[in-house]
Design a protein around this motif. Structure first.
Motif, PDB file in Angstrom:
ATOM      1  N   VAL A 102       4.279  -6.169  12.372  1.00 18.94           N
ATOM      2  CA  VAL A 102       3.248  -4.956  12.484  1.00 18.94           C
ATOM      3  C   VAL A 102       2.031  -5.506  13.364  1.00 18.94           C
ATOM      4  O   VAL A 102       1.471  -6.545  13.493  1.00 18.94           O
ATOM      5  CB  VAL A 102       2.520  -4.652  11.162  1.00 18.94           C
ATOM      6  CG1 VAL A 102       1.642  -3.564  11.335  1.00 18.94           C
ATOM      7  CG2 VAL A 102       3.882  -4.270  10.192  1.00 18.94           C
ATOM      8  N   GLY A 103       1.661  -4.619  14.418  1.00 11.70           N
ATOM      9  CA  GLY A 103       0.664  -4.909  15.211  1.00 11.70           C
ATOM     10  C   GLY A 103       0.992  -5.401  16.680  1.00 11.70           C
ATOM     11  O   GLY A 103       0.274  -5.881  17.292  1.00 11.70           O
ATOM     12  N   GLU A 104       2.483  -5.818  16.723  1.00  9.87           N
ATOM     13  CA  GLU A 104       2.784  -6.705  17.969  1.00  9.87           C
ATOM     14  C   GLU A 104       2.994  -5.414  19.011  1.00  9.87           C
ATOM     15  O   GLU A 104       3.763  -4.760  19.010  1.00  9.87           O
ATOM     16  CB  GLU A 104       3.926  -7.556  17.749  1.00  9.87           C
ATOM     17  CG  GLU A 104       3.365  -8.658  16.825  1.00  9.87           C
ATOM     18  CD  GLU A 104       4.839  -9.698  16.647  1.00  9.87           C
ATOM     19  OE1 GLU A 104       5.672  -9.365  17.216  1.00  9.87           O
ATOM     20  OE2 GLU A 104       4.554 -10.915  16.067  1.00  9.87           O
ATOM     21  N   LEU A 105       2.684  -5.884  20.271  1.00  8.38           N
ATOM     22  CA  LEU A 105       3.088  -5.131  21.526  1.00  8.38           C
ATOM     23  C   LEU A 105       3.137  -6.093  22.886  1.00  8.38           C
ATOM     24  O   LEU A 105       1.986  -6.765  22.923  1.00  8.38           O
ATOM     25  CB  LEU A 105       2.191  -3.761  21.730  1.00  8.38           C
ATOM     26  CG  LEU A 105       2.777  -2.832  22.711  1.00  8.38           C
ATOM     27  CD1 LEU A 105       4.149  -2.184  22.311  1.00  8.38           C
ATOM     28  CD2 LEU A 105       1.655  -1.971  22.959  1.00  8.38           C
ATOM     29  N   ALA A 130      10.895   2.060  22.822  1.00  6.19           N
ATOM     30  CA  ALA A 130      10.251   2.404  21.677  1.00  6.19           C
ATOM     31  C   ALA A 130      10.780   1.648  20.495  1.00  6.19           C
ATOM     32  O   ALA A 130      11.688   0.915  20.243  1.00  6.19           O
ATOM     33  CB  ALA A 130      10.675   4.045  21.344  1.00  6.19           C
ATOM     34  N   PRO A 131       9.709   1.380  19.462  1.00  2.00           N
ATOM     35  CA  PRO A 131      10.319   0.824  18.267  1.00  2.00           C
ATOM     36  C   PRO A 131      11.503   1.472  17.638  1.00  2.00           C
ATOM     37  O   PRO A 131      11.653   2.498  17.534  1.00  2.00           O
ATOM     38  CB  PRO A 131       8.947   1.009  17.175  1.00  2.00           C
ATOM     39  CG  PRO A 131       7.865   1.132  18.151  1.00  2.00           C
ATOM     40  CD  PRO A 131       8.471   1.997  19.244  1.00  2.00           C
ATOM     41  N   GLY A 132      12.328   0.526  17.280  1.00  2.00           N
ATOM     42  CA  GLY A 132      13.579   0.851  16.677  1.00  2.00           C
ATOM     43  C   GLY A 132      14.711   1.047  17.467  1.00  2.00           C
ATOM     44  O   GLY A 132      16.064   1.163  17.289  1.00  2.00           O
ATOM     45  N   SER A 156       7.448  -3.693  24.814  1.00  2.00           N
ATOM     46  CA  SER A 156       8.285  -3.433  23.807  1.00  2.00           C
ATOM     47  C   SER A 156       7.465  -4.064  22.784  1.00  2.00           C
ATOM     48  O   SER A 156       6.441  -4.904  22.641  1.00  2.00           O
ATOM     49  CB  SER A 156       9.819  -4.125  23.870  1.00  2.00           C
ATOM     50  OG  SER A 156      10.227  -4.134  22.555  1.00  2.00           O
ATOM     51  N   GLU A 157       7.828  -3.969  21.254  1.00  2.00           N
ATOM     52  CA  GLU A 157       7.347  -4.705  20.237  1.00  2.00           C
ATOM     53  C   GLU A 157       7.824  -5.965  19.960  1.00  2.00           C
ATOM     54  O   GLU A 157       7.133  -6.647  19.146  1.00  2.00           O
ATOM     55  CB  GLU A 157       7.138  -3.799  18.933  1.00  2.00           C
ATOM     56  CG  GLU A 157       6.401  -2.525  19.078  1.00  2.00           C
ATOM     57  CD  GLU A 157       6.393  -1.774  17.711  1.00  2.00           C
ATOM     58  OE1 GLU A 157       6.984  -2.193  16.940  1.00  2.00           O
ATOM     59  OE2 GLU A 157       5.540  -0.860  17.405  1.00  2.00           O
ATOM     60  N   ASN A 158       8.942  -6.093  20.547  1.00  2.00           N
ATOM     61  CA  ASN A 158       9.529  -7.476  20.546  1.00  2.00           C
ATOM     62  C   ASN A 158       9.586  -8.252  22.050  1.00  2.00           C
ATOM     63  O   ASN A 158       9.820  -7.873  22.721  1.00  2.00           O
ATOM     64  CB  ASN A 158      11.172  -7.251  20.404  1.00  2.00           C
ATOM     65  CG  ASN A 158      11.898  -8.494  19.883  1.00  2.00           C
ATOM     66  OD1 ASN A 158      12.300  -9.138  20.844  1.00  2.00           O
ATOM     67  ND2 ASN A 158      11.842  -9.010  18.537  1.00  2.00           N
ATOM     68  N   PHE A 159       9.281  -9.440  21.626  1.00  2.00           N
ATOM     69  CA  PHE A 159       8.750 -10.238  22.925  1.00  2.00           C
ATOM     70  C   PHE A 159      10.108 -10.503  23.776  1.00  2.00           C
ATOM     71  O   PHE A 159      10.080 -10.112  25.053  1.00  2.00           O
ATOM     72  CB  PHE A 159       8.303 -11.727  22.181  1.00  2.00           C
ATOM     73  CG  PHE A 159       8.052 -12.566  23.402  1.00  2.00           C
ATOM     74  CD1 PHE A 159       6.819 -12.990  23.946  1.00  2.00           C
ATOM     75  CD2 PHE A 159       9.130 -13.593  23.954  1.00  2.00           C
ATOM     76  CE1 PHE A 159       6.511 -13.630  25.011  1.00  2.00           C
ATOM     77  CE2 PHE A 159       8.582 -14.307  24.922  1.00  2.00           C
ATOM     78  CZ  PHE A 159       7.429 -14.514  25.292  1.00  2.00           C
ATOM     79  N   TYR A 160      11.183 -10.790  23.102  1.00  2.00           N
ATOM     80  CA  TYR A 160      12.459 -11.143  23.825  1.00  2.00           C
ATOM     81  C   TYR A 160      13.065  -9.797  24.305  1.00  2.00           C
ATOM     82  O   TYR A 160      13.768  -9.990  25.386  1.00  2.00           O
ATOM     83  CB  TYR A 160      13.463 -11.901  22.992  1.00  2.00           C
ATOM     84  CG  TYR A 160      13.065 -13.392  22.868  1.00  2.00           C
ATOM     85  CD1 TYR A 160      13.076 -14.316  23.766  1.00  2.00           C
ATOM     86  CD2 TYR A 160      12.356 -13.836  21.631  1.00  2.00           C
ATOM     87  CE1 TYR A 160      12.648 -15.375  23.358  1.00  2.00           C
ATOM     88  CE2 TYR A 160      12.043 -15.077  21.254  1.00  2.00           C
ATOM     89  CZ  TYR A 160      12.255 -15.889  22.290  1.00  2.00           C
ATOM     90  OH  TYR A 160      11.732 -17.300  22.173  1.00  2.00           O
ATOM     91  N   THR A 161      12.774  -8.782  23.844  1.00  2.00           N
ATOM     92  CA  THR A 161      13.410  -7.455  24.093  1.00  2.00           C
ATOM     93  C   THR A 161      12.709  -7.119  25.614  1.00  2.00           C
ATOM     94  O   THR A 161      13.459  -6.757  26.631  1.00  2.00           O
ATOM     95  CB  THR A 161      13.199  -6.467  23.159  1.00  2.00           C
ATOM     96  OG1 THR A 161      13.796  -6.716  21.973  1.00  2.00           O
ATOM     97  CG2 THR A 161      13.541  -4.987  23.776  1.00  2.00           C
TER      98      THR A 161
END
Length: 502
Positions: free
Chosen positions: A4-7, A169-171, A148-153
């Motif tokens: 939670v809270g990553e961007l 977007a998340p998800g 993205s909220e995921n680093f590698y994405t």
């Protein structure tokens, strides 16, 4: 699942060797340019711009193959310029967040910025991405941004997508990565060959493989690659600690001897330095130009105006005047500009303080005077801790503060003109006091004599001094009056006029 809270915002600039070389050569950006590396005659293409790609240039071409193209500009690879440009890009990214991780590799620049919690300060992610790209373009580099909220994405998507700005977007990480080729994951050669035999060419196909069967065939690396393809792999962020160094370097294509050609290059470099320091709400306090000359010689000059400023024409003029007064001794092969930041605060004077001259005119005037009389003869006089006559030194001129300007008062009602060098006189003493003297072929009778005042010092040096000072009022035969200060050198037994009083 993402924490939670990553961007994250990933900044990507491909063909970085070519972009680093062209950043300070804006006149070449509209022409096909390739960058080669290696020892002659075995040089090969390592990077190129879009114009060269349209002509059919590919990486690995030899110099002989490049000669078949017309209107193609070939430049050597410059590692120092790449290091300088990389530092500039990381500095630009650090202006948006203190947490920046450098992931540069091969011929591409890549960094990831942790932008979680910056919405209230910098706006939505899309606004931040546009502003980031705008600043990068001002620096002379073209790139793309993925958020993205995921680093590698974000890292994988920006490598394989052609869109300049993308927000995942998340998800939707898996569906966004699905059409991308497998090469964006930096798969090893052995695993790439295995996936090719299986018919796996996209991240979507890799993400659809069953996890247990994949691990049983290629080990835990298969599980990691599958998580990358699905946008599920977590990352421990390692921030890059950047040092703020305002430096620009450019290696010239051919040695330069004319000052006008050098100033054309310096003008572009100054523009970049001023933009970088302006983003930090600062100004340039001093600029040091280092010229690498033929024969491994180095010519260094520093210019420091009275006030920090971001006026590019002013800096260019000051550097021009300084280099005209102190020209290099050989042809120039590389130029480095190093700047020192300073405060942009204005000087507020008192209501009744005298008006200061315009900073640009003042600095240019001081530079012209230095060219005439030398650097050591221009500045503000400061008294030394000694009683020796003319015991002062020169310091660089500084604009006085409001407090010092308002408190300055006139302490003397008489004007005093110092004679440099002192003029020798012939004098007659009566009862150990001056009676008359001859100054500039005119005889003066002494009406009033004040003194003597004795002063001596520096007994620890070879050049000791011992003086006897008199203030005299003399009158000539035509009733002309002269008020002066005479000094008697007790060691040489000589008399000189050192000061005239008005």
């Amino acid at each position: 699942m993402n924490r939670v809270g990553e961007l994250y915002a990933c900044l990507y600039a491909k063909e970085f060797p070519a972009q680093a070389v062209l950043r300070l050569r804006p006149e070449l950006k509209e022409q096909p340019v390739v960058v080669i590396e290696g020892e002659p005659p075995l040089e090969s293409v390592c990077s190129f711009n879009a114009k060269a790609r349209y002509l059919g240039v590919v990486r690995g071409m030899t110099r002989v193959e490049l000669d078949t193209f017309s209107s193609l500009i070939v430049l050597p690879r410059s590692r120092p310029e790449e290091v300088s440009t990389r530092a500039v890009m990381l500095e630009c990214a650090a202006a948006f967040s203190p947490r920046v991780e450098d992931r540069s590799e091969g011929s591409a620049f890549l960094c990831v910025i942790d932008i979680a919690g910056t919405e209230k300060l910098l706006g939505p992610p899309e606004v931040l991405a546009r502003e980031l790209l705008r600043r990068v373009q001002v620096l002379g580099v073209s790139g793309s941004v993925a958020i993205s909220e995921n680093f590698y994405t974000a890292l994988s998507y920006v490598r394989g997508s052609s869109s300049p700005i993308a927000f995942i977007a998340p998800g939707n990480e898996g569906s966004a990565l699905a059409p991308l080729p497998l090469k964006v994951l930096d798969v090893s050669g052995q695993h790439a060959e295995t996936f090719a035999l299986w018919g796996i060419r996209t991240l979507g196909a890799l993400a659809a493989l069953p996890e247990k069967e994949l691990i049983s065939r290629i080990g835990q690396e298969g599980r990691r690659l599958r998580q990358l393809a699905r946008g599920e792999l977590q990352h421990h962020f390692v921030p890059y600690e950047a040092k703020v160094e305002l430096e620009e370097r450019m290696e010239l294509d051919t040695p330069v001897e004319e000052l006008e050609r050098l100033l054309f290059v310096v003008n572009v470099m100054l523009e970049q330095l001023i933009f970088r320091v302006t983003t930090r709400v600062l100004a340039l306090a001093s600029v040091t130009i280092t010229l690498s000359l033929e024969g491994n010689a180095v010519h260094t000059r520093t210019v420091r105006p009275a006030l920090p400023t971001n006026d590019r024409p002013l800096w260019l003029k000051l550097l021009q005047l300084d280099l005209e007064a102190h020209p290099p001794t050989a042809a120039i092969v590389a130029v480095t500009l190093t700047a020192e930041p300073g405060s942009t605060s204005k000087v507020q004077l008192g209501l009744f303080s005298p008006q200061l001259p315009e900073p640009m005119r003042l600095d240019v005037t001081l530079a012209r005077i230095r060219a005439l009389v030398g650097d050591e003869c221009v500045g503000s006089p400061v008294l030394r801790d000694t009683n020796q006559p003319d015991g002062f030194r020169l310091e660089p001129f500084k604009v006085p503060s409001a407090r010092s300007s308002s408190s300055a008062t006139v302490s003397s009602l008489a004007a005093m003109r110092q004679l440099r060098p002192p003029e020798r006189v012939s004098i007659t003493l009566r009862d150990r006091q001056p009676s008359f003297f001859i100054f500039r072929d005119c005889r003066y009778e002494v009406e009033h004599a004040y003194g003597p005042w004795l002063a001596e010092g520096d007994w620890w040096n070879r050049q000791t001094w011992a003086l006897e000072q008199w203030d005299l009022i003399g009158r000539s035969s035509d009733c002309g009056m002269l008020c002066c200060c005479l000094v008697r050198d007790l060691k040489e037994q000589s008399w000189h006029v050192v000061t005239l009083y008005d």
